[in-house]
Design a protein around this motif. Structure first.
Motif, PDB file in Angstrom:
ATOM      1  N   ILE A 128      25.643 -40.274 -19.647  1.00 18.52           N
ATOM      2  CA  ILE A 128      26.014 -39.203 -20.568  1.00 18.52           C
ATOM      3  C   ILE A 128      26.219 -37.924 -19.776  1.00 18.52           C
ATOM      4  O   ILE A 128      25.447 -37.616 -18.882  1.00 18.52           O
ATOM      5  N   GLY A 129      27.256 -37.171 -20.123  1.00 21.36           N
ATOM      6  CA  GLY A 129      27.444 -35.869 -19.493  1.00 21.36           C
ATOM      7  C   GLY A 129      28.324 -35.940 -18.267  1.00 21.36           C
ATOM      8  O   GLY A 129      28.852 -36.968 -17.901  1.00 21.36           O
ATOM      9  N   SER A 130      28.489 -34.822 -17.590  1.00 20.80           N
ATOM     10  CA  SER A 130      29.351 -34.747 -16.416  1.00 20.80           C
ATOM     11  C   SER A 130      28.822 -33.676 -15.487  1.00 20.80           C
ATOM     12  O   SER A 130      27.800 -33.046 -15.745  1.00 20.80           O
ATOM     13  N   LEU A 131      29.544 -33.485 -14.401  1.00 19.21           N
ATOM     14  CA  LEU A 131      29.133 -32.461 -13.439  1.00 19.21           C
ATOM     15  C   LEU A 131      29.223 -31.052 -14.020  1.00 19.21           C
ATOM     16  O   LEU A 131      28.640 -30.119 -13.492  1.00 19.21           O
ATOM     17  N   GLN A 132      29.947 -30.944 -15.126  1.00 13.71           N
ATOM     18  CA  GLN A 132      30.148 -29.634 -15.725  1.00 13.71           C
ATOM     19  C   GLN A 132      28.822 -28.987 -16.129  1.00 13.71           C
ATOM     20  O   GLN A 132      28.648 -27.782 -16.033  1.00 13.71           O
ATOM     21  N   ASN A 133      27.866 -29.801 -16.590  1.00 13.78           N
ATOM     22  CA  ASN A 133      26.585 -29.237 -17.021  1.00 13.78           C
ATOM     23  C   ASN A 133      25.423 -29.655 -16.135  1.00 13.78           C
ATOM     24  O   ASN A 133      24.273 -29.396 -16.464  1.00 13.78           O
ATOM     25  N   LEU A 134      25.723 -30.295 -14.998  1.00 14.55           N
ATOM     26  CA  LEU A 134      24.648 -30.731 -14.106  1.00 14.55           C
ATOM     27  C   LEU A 134      23.869 -29.550 -13.555  1.00 14.55           C
ATOM     28  O   LEU A 134      22.630 -29.552 -13.540  1.00 14.55           O
ATOM     29  N   GLU A 135      24.591 -28.538 -13.105  1.00 10.17           N
ATOM     30  CA  GLU A 135      23.923 -27.374 -12.529  1.00 10.17           C
ATOM     31  C   GLU A 135      23.047 -26.673 -13.564  1.00 10.17           C
ATOM     32  O   GLU A 135      21.962 -26.179 -13.234  1.00 10.17           O
ATOM     33  N   ASP A 136      23.506 -26.630 -14.814  1.00  8.97           N
ATOM     34  CA  ASP A 136      22.719 -25.999 -15.873  1.00  8.97           C
ATOM     35  C   ASP A 136      21.436 -26.771 -16.127  1.00  8.97           C
ATOM     36  O   ASP A 136      20.360 -26.188 -16.298  1.00  8.97           O
TER      37      ASP A 136
ATOM     38  N   LEU B 182      13.519 -33.130 -24.072  1.00 13.29           N
ATOM     39  CA  LEU B 182      14.725 -33.828 -23.645  1.00 13.29           C
ATOM     40  C   LEU B 182      15.327 -34.633 -24.785  1.00 13.29           C
ATOM     41  O   LEU B 182      14.613 -35.308 -25.531  1.00 13.29           O
ATOM     42  N   ASN B 183      16.645 -34.570 -24.915  1.00 12.72           N
ATOM     43  CA  ASN B 183      17.378 -35.482 -25.781  1.00 12.72           C
ATOM     44  C   ASN B 183      17.902 -36.565 -24.849  1.00 12.72           C
ATOM     45  O   ASN B 183      18.938 -36.399 -24.205  1.00 12.72           O
ATOM     46  N   TYR B 184      17.180 -37.682 -24.749  1.00 20.40           N
ATOM     47  CA  TYR B 184      17.363 -38.648 -23.668  1.00 20.40           C
ATOM     48  C   TYR B 184      17.953 -39.956 -24.178  1.00 20.40           C
ATOM     49  O   TYR B 184      17.539 -40.493 -25.204  1.00 20.40           O
ATOM     50  N   PHE B 185      18.931 -40.485 -23.418  1.00 18.19           N
ATOM     51  CA  PHE B 185      19.603 -41.724 -23.796  1.00 18.19           C
ATOM     52  C   PHE B 185      18.938 -42.923 -23.142  1.00 18.19           C
ATOM     53  O   PHE B 185      18.779 -42.975 -21.921  1.00 18.19           O
TER      54      PHE B 185
ATOM     55  N   ILE C 164      19.263 -46.819 -22.340  1.00 18.36           N
ATOM     56  CA  ILE C 164      20.288 -47.860 -22.263  1.00 18.36           C
ATOM     57  C   ILE C 164      19.861 -49.108 -23.026  1.00 18.36           C
ATOM     58  O   ILE C 164      20.630 -49.685 -23.790  1.00 18.36           O
ATOM     59  N   ASN C 165      18.626 -49.548 -22.834  1.00 18.74           N
ATOM     60  CA  ASN C 165      18.169 -50.781 -23.480  1.00 18.74           C
ATOM     61  C   ASN C 165      18.172 -50.665 -24.998  1.00 18.74           C
ATOM     62  O   ASN C 165      18.504 -51.602 -25.716  1.00 18.74           O
ATOM     63  N   LYS C 166      17.774 -49.474 -25.510  1.00 15.55           N
ATOM     64  CA  LYS C 166      17.753 -49.269 -26.957  1.00 15.55           C
ATOM     65  C   LYS C 166      19.090 -48.765 -27.488  1.00 15.55           C
ATOM     66  O   LYS C 166      19.315 -48.758 -28.690  1.00 15.55           O
ATOM     67  N   ASN C 167      19.959 -48.341 -26.566  1.00 15.98           N
ATOM     68  CA  ASN C 167      21.272 -47.820 -26.924  1.00 15.98           C
ATOM     69  C   ASN C 167      21.163 -46.702 -27.959  1.00 15.98           C
ATOM     70  O   ASN C 167      21.890 -46.677 -28.956  1.00 15.98           O
ATOM     71  N   SER C 168      20.239 -45.777 -27.729  1.00 12.79           N
ATOM     72  CA  SER C 168      20.038 -44.686 -28.683  1.00 12.79           C
ATOM     73  C   SER C 168      19.467 -43.470 -27.958  1.00 12.79           C
ATOM     74  O   SER C 168      18.982 -43.560 -26.832  1.00 12.79           O
ATOM     75  N   LEU C 169      19.524 -42.328 -28.634  1.00 10.76           N
ATOM     76  CA  LEU C 169      18.956 -41.091 -28.120  1.00 10.76           C
ATOM     77  C   LEU C 169      17.542 -40.910 -28.656  1.00 10.76           C
ATOM     78  O   LEU C 169      17.279 -41.166 -29.830  1.00 10.76           O
ATOM     79  N   THR C 170      16.642 -40.469 -27.790  1.00  7.54           N
ATOM     80  CA  THR C 170      15.268 -40.205 -28.201  1.00  7.54           C
ATOM     81  C   THR C 170      14.870 -38.800 -27.758  1.00  7.54           C
ATOM     82  O   THR C 170      15.386 -38.283 -26.771  1.00  7.54           O
ATOM     83  N   ILE C 171      13.972 -38.191 -28.511  1.00  4.92           N
ATOM     84  CA  ILE C 171      13.451 -36.879 -28.147  1.00  4.92           C
ATOM     85  C   ILE C 171      12.157 -37.084 -27.354  1.00  4.92           C
ATOM     86  O   ILE C 171      11.225 -37.711 -27.839  1.00  4.92           O
ATOM     87  N   ARG C 172      12.120 -36.567 -26.144  1.00  5.90           N
ATOM     88  CA  ARG C 172      10.941 -36.712 -25.293  1.00  5.90           C
ATOM     89  C   ARG C 172      10.408 -35.338 -24.892  1.00  5.90           C
ATOM     90  O   ARG C 172      11.194 -34.463 -24.498  1.00  5.90           O
ATOM     91  N   LYS C 173       9.088 -35.155 -24.970  1.00  3.72           N
ATOM     92  CA  LYS C 173       8.460 -33.968 -24.404  1.00  3.72           C
ATOM     93  C   LYS C 173       7.891 -34.364 -23.056  1.00  3.72           C
ATOM     94  O   LYS C 173       7.093 -35.307 -22.959  1.00  3.72           O
ATOM     95  N   VAL C 174       8.328 -33.655 -21.998  1.00  2.05           N
ATOM     96  CA  VAL C 174       7.983 -34.046 -20.625  1.00  2.05           C
ATOM     97  C   VAL C 174       7.429 -32.851 -19.854  1.00  2.05           C
ATOM     98  O   VAL C 174       7.980 -31.745 -19.932  1.00  2.05           O
ATOM     99  N   ASP C 175       6.340 -33.090 -19.121  1.00  2.00           N
ATOM    100  CA  ASP C 175       5.821 -32.106 -18.172  1.00  2.00           C
ATOM    101  C   ASP C 175       6.395 -32.466 -16.807  1.00  2.00           C
ATOM    102  O   ASP C 175       5.941 -33.428 -16.176  1.00  2.00           O
TER     103      ASP C 175
ATOM    104  N   LYS D 107      21.211 -35.833 -22.565  1.00  2.00           N
ATOM    105  CA  LYS D 107      22.323 -35.218 -23.284  1.00  2.00           C
ATOM    106  C   LYS D 107      22.120 -33.715 -23.382  1.00  2.00           C
ATOM    107  O   LYS D 107      23.059 -32.938 -23.220  1.00  2.00           O
ATOM    108  N   SER D 108      20.889 -33.300 -23.660  1.00  2.00           N
ATOM    109  CA  SER D 108      20.575 -31.876 -23.728  1.00  2.00           C
ATOM    110  C   SER D 108      19.093 -31.694 -23.453  1.00  2.00           C
ATOM    111  O   SER D 108      18.301 -32.622 -23.607  1.00  2.00           O
ATOM    112  N   LEU D 109      18.714 -30.486 -23.029  1.00  2.00           N
ATOM    113  CA  LEU D 109      17.305 -30.194 -22.777  1.00  2.00           C
ATOM    114  C   LEU D 109      17.047 -28.717 -23.018  1.00  2.00           C
ATOM    115  O   LEU D 109      17.949 -27.896 -22.942  1.00  2.00           O
TER     116      LEU D 109
END
Length: 317
Positions: A132-140, A157-160, A162-173, A205-207
């Motif tokens: 998901i995504g591209s180099l356009q937002n990698l630096e951000d 994190l809005n994290y993809f 692969i095995n579940k083929n879905s987006l999940t919300i994760r809180k990460v330290d 996808k987003s953070l």
């Protein structure tokens, strides 16, 4: 890993992370600090502007005007490289298979056009989206991750998956941000799983940086974690085990289905077929083509997917 590979990873890490200590570089590259200083000297001799900031909060940084811009390959060019890794194998007499796969892995990570998503070959030779995504937002993304680590703030994190083929919300330290095998990874404590996990930045996808404060455990050592979880940096493979009935066991045993397959004969005449794959979608279709003569043993997620599809087929008939 060769010295050239180490030097390239150092340049990319310094380019995106900014100020980085010798200890952090040593942990990431799995070398001692003396080697890092020798590498820095080699880069300076090659006129690459790596500077040293002394003091308690010092480290190495690269001149902001220096930028190693990744080349943008077309979709057809990327597909050609991916197909080459399927054809040029040790079985076919190509002795540099591992080096080719490593090089293509790094090219894939940095050769994504702004308007396309990275694609890869599944086991049937078909292309599918897996990033998901591209180099356009990698630096951000990397900027926000570094900010959260410096300020001790948790990430959302809005994290993809692969095995579940879905987006999940994760809180990460976040404990560390590392560059391995052509890709960026966050290593940190996942509150959902309640353990230290590895997150591939290209699947975010987003953070956002939260206001929640965290402390990195003093007993956490990146080197120890990488030694115990090295498989996470080799393509994030999934182990698949399939049981084939004795009626087709000779056909399964006499065919080369995958480069890393393992086949074990059982007492009842059936066989257990084991393989490590990046994606399970292609395997699912392959298994179902054998009908009642094949049964997925692992992973449970793939077994459940096939079970659900069979139930839906039953309803139709």
């Amino acid at each position: 890993m060769s010295k050239i590979s180490h030097l390239l990873e150092m340049i990319i890490t310094l380019q995106y992370k900014g100020l980085t200590t010798a200890s952090e570089l040593a942990e990431t590259l799995d070398v001692d600090k003396k080697t890092i200083y020798r590498y820095i000297s080699s880069l300076n001799k090659a006129s690459i502007p790596v500077h040293t900031k002394k003091g308690r909060y010092g480290g190495f940084y690269i001149d902001e005007e220096f930028y190693m811009k990744p080349s943008k390959l077309s979709e057809d060019e990327i597909q050609s490289l991916l197909m080459a890794t399927q054809i040029l194998t040790e079985e076919n007499g190509f002795i540099h298979q591992k080096h080719l796969e490593s090089a293509v892995s790094k090219i894939k990570s940095f050769s994504v056009n702004d308007n396309m998503e990275l694609k890869s070959l599944n086991d049937n030779g078909d292309f599918k989206i897996n990033e998901i995504g591209s180099l356009q937002n990698l630096e951000d993304k990397i900027s926000k991750i570094n900010y959260s680590m410096n300020r001790g703030r948790a990430l959302s994190l809005n994290y993809f998956s692969i095995n579940k083929n879905s987006l999940t919300i994760r809180k990460v330290d976040p404990y560390n941000l590392i560059f391995k095998s052509g890709a960026w990874y966050i290593i940190g404590y996942c509150h959902m799983k309640e353990k230290v996990e590895t997150f591939k930045v290209s699947r975010i996808k987003s953070l956002k940086v939260t206001d929640e404060i965290y402390m990195r455990p003093h007993n956490f050592q990146l080197k120890d974690y990488l030694e115990n979880c090295w498989g996470l940096f080799t393509g994030e493979k999934t182990k698949v085990i399939i049981k084939f009935d004795k009626d087709i066991q000779s056909f399964i045993k006499d065919t080369k289905w995958h480069v890393n397959q393992e086949i074990k004969s059982l007492e009842d005449g059936s066989v257990l077929f084991s393989v490590y794959v990046d994606e399970t979608d292609g395997v699912k279709n392959w298994v179902m083509s054998f009908g009642k003569n094949a049964e997925v043993i692992e992973p449970s997620e793939l077994r459940d997917e096939i079970k659900q599809e069979v139930q839906e087929m039953y309803k139709k008939y």
